[in-house]
Design an enzyme around this catalytic site. Structure first.
Site, mmCIF file in Angstrom:
data_model
loop_
_atom_site.group_PDB
_atom_site.id
_atom_site.type_symbol
_atom_site.label_atom_id
_atom_site.label_comp_id
_atom_site.label_asym_id
_atom_site.label_seq_id
_atom_site.Cartn_x
_atom_site.Cartn_y
_atom_site.Cartn_z
ATOM 1 N N THR A 162 0.862 -1.185 0.000
ATOM 2 C CA THR A 162 0.000 0.000 0.000
ATOM 3 C C THR A 162 0.900 1.238 0.000
ATOM 4 O OG1 THR A 162 -0.272 -0.204 2.411
ATOM 5 C CG2 THR A 162 -2.018 -1.109 1.029
ATOM 6 N N THR A 199 1.637 -8.610 13.202
ATOM 7 C CA THR A 199 2.165 -7.439 12.527
ATOM 8 C C THR A 199 1.438 -7.222 11.214
ATOM 9 O OG1 THR A 199 4.150 -6.385 11.722
ATOM 10 C CG2 THR A 199 3.937 -8.712 11.281
#
Length: 408
Positions: A162, A199
């Site tokens: 992203t 994570t």
């Protein structure tokens, strides 16, 4: 994103050479979930008999894909497995509609790939609170299955990005009883990074044999030493997912094997460090060591208080050896501290000792260390034997620029 981001100055020189993991294939496709003109969905298919372990965010607002994956983890299975990941939309805070999207995707993929729906794991990353256009993902499933290749993991790493400025990969080979065992992993993440039993998004694959409960226990231990010791901005994602698949194709059982666990640790640590190095707007990679705490848990609390402090992080960005901000962070952490026992070092420079600036301290020495790309801060609390090491990055105006433009 409105425009491509410049590659982090802390990025590795190149994506690493990745071994083929026998029993896993990959493919990526352009689904147009949010981004135009780039691959934004990846699919990994695992051979029958693969064990899958995972750890996830403990956010109270975790996404529909996370909740679905958590429900599906369990014992061993003779069936194959699939991992599908999309970028651009996190399918988080989307209520029943988000659950319906996950159900539709996993059902369609299960039928097309010939694996049980209970063995289809999905992840979504990107903007929160927007309905996932899951039809676009379903439309490329057949293409993803047809394009499967054992060596396509680099493209998979790019497809899950992203705000990342570079794809993240790491691999190790460990020889056990004369047989090489391969491990390869990819990750995405650069902001909203303060894991809690997980994570960002991380996918690790090995050809080792390992029963699911043993694999799960190993993953949990190593996560606490790696991904749970990094932070970029103190924010825990709604979508944090770490999945580990073991295909068993090497024939080597690695349960309770120290050499394999060390190699897996190295892959996880490598990926964790790459996430920090790609912290949004980062220009400094920072290691923080806390020793002399009442316990390891309290050392972790102190270390994260320092690592997450905006004042500490902006001082590092400005190359200011402002050790008073470290003292502040220790004092606010809530863990035990005694002002008159604290020792602080910046790099090799002894800044303060026993609660007071050291008589030989020269700020020019500390300032020289702060001008480097790799910053080391060490604190000894002088209370007990507790210790912890964590990693973070600085906080620059680039973080604001990236996040102000994120939904454009």
């Amino acid at each position: 994103m409105a425009k491509p981001l410049p590659v982090s100055p802390l990025a590795p020189a190149q994506f690493p050479e990745m071994p083929v993991i026998n029993g896993v294939t990959f493919a990526s496709a352009e689904a147009g979930v949010r981004y135009a003109g780039r691959k934004d969905v990846m699919l990994a298919l695992l051979a029958p008999g693969s064990a899958v372990a995972g750890v996830f965010t403990r956010s109270a607002t975790r996404s529909a894909p996370v909740l679905d994956c958590q429900e599906k983890l369990g014992g061993d299975s003779d069936a194959g497995a699939a991992i599908l990941v999309n970028a651009g939309n996190s399918n988080a805070f989307t209520g029943k509609r988000g659950e319906a999207s996950v159900s539709a995707i996993t059902r369609a993929l299960a039928e097309a790939a010939g694996v049980p729906q209970a063995r289809v794991f999905t992840s979504s990353t990107g903007v929160i609170g927007e309905p996932l256009p899951h039809e676009r993902i379903i439309d490329v499933i057949d293409r993803l299955i047809a394009a499967q290749e054992a060596g396509a993991i680099p493209d998979a790493a790019r497809a899950i990005m992203t705000t990342d400025t570079y794809p993240k990969g790491a691999a190790r080979t460990v020889e056990i009883a004369g047989t090489p065992v391969q491990i390869a992993g990819i990750a995405k993440g650069s902001g909203m990074i303060a894991p809690d039993m997980a994570t960002m998004l991380v996918y690790i694959f090995t050809d080792a044999v390992c029963a699911q409960p043993k694999l799960q226990a190993m993953l949990g231990r190593l996560t606490d030493l790696t991904f749970n010791c990094i932070t970029v901005d103190s924010d825990t994602s709604t979508s944090d997912t770490l999945l580990l698949g073991a295909t068993g194709k090497s024939g080597v059982d690695v349960a309770d094997n120290a050499a394999f666990e060390e190699a897996l640790f190295e892959v996880m640590m490598d990926l964790a460090h790459q996430v920090v190095r790609d912290g949004e707007g980062a220009t400094k990679f920072v290691q923080i060591d806390v020793t002399g705490a009442a316990s390891d848990a309290e050392a972790h609390t102190h270390a994260m208080a320092i690592a997450n402090s905006p004042l500490v992080k902006t001082a590092i960005a400005g190359e200011d050896a402002n050790w008073g901000r470290v003292v502040m962070a220790i004092g606010k952490s809530g863990a035990q501290a005694d002002r008159d026992r604290i020792t602080i070092r910046f790099g090799e420079t002894l800044v303060a000792e026993n609660g007071w600036v050291h008589p030989d301290y020269k700020e020019a020495d500390a300032a020289a260390h702060m001008r480097g790309e790799h910053i080391a801060i060490a604190v000894d609390l002088g209370i007990g034997a507790g210790k912890k090491r964590v990693w973070t990055c600085d906080l620059t105006h680039g973080y604001i620029d990236i996040n102000a433009d994120y939904r454009s």
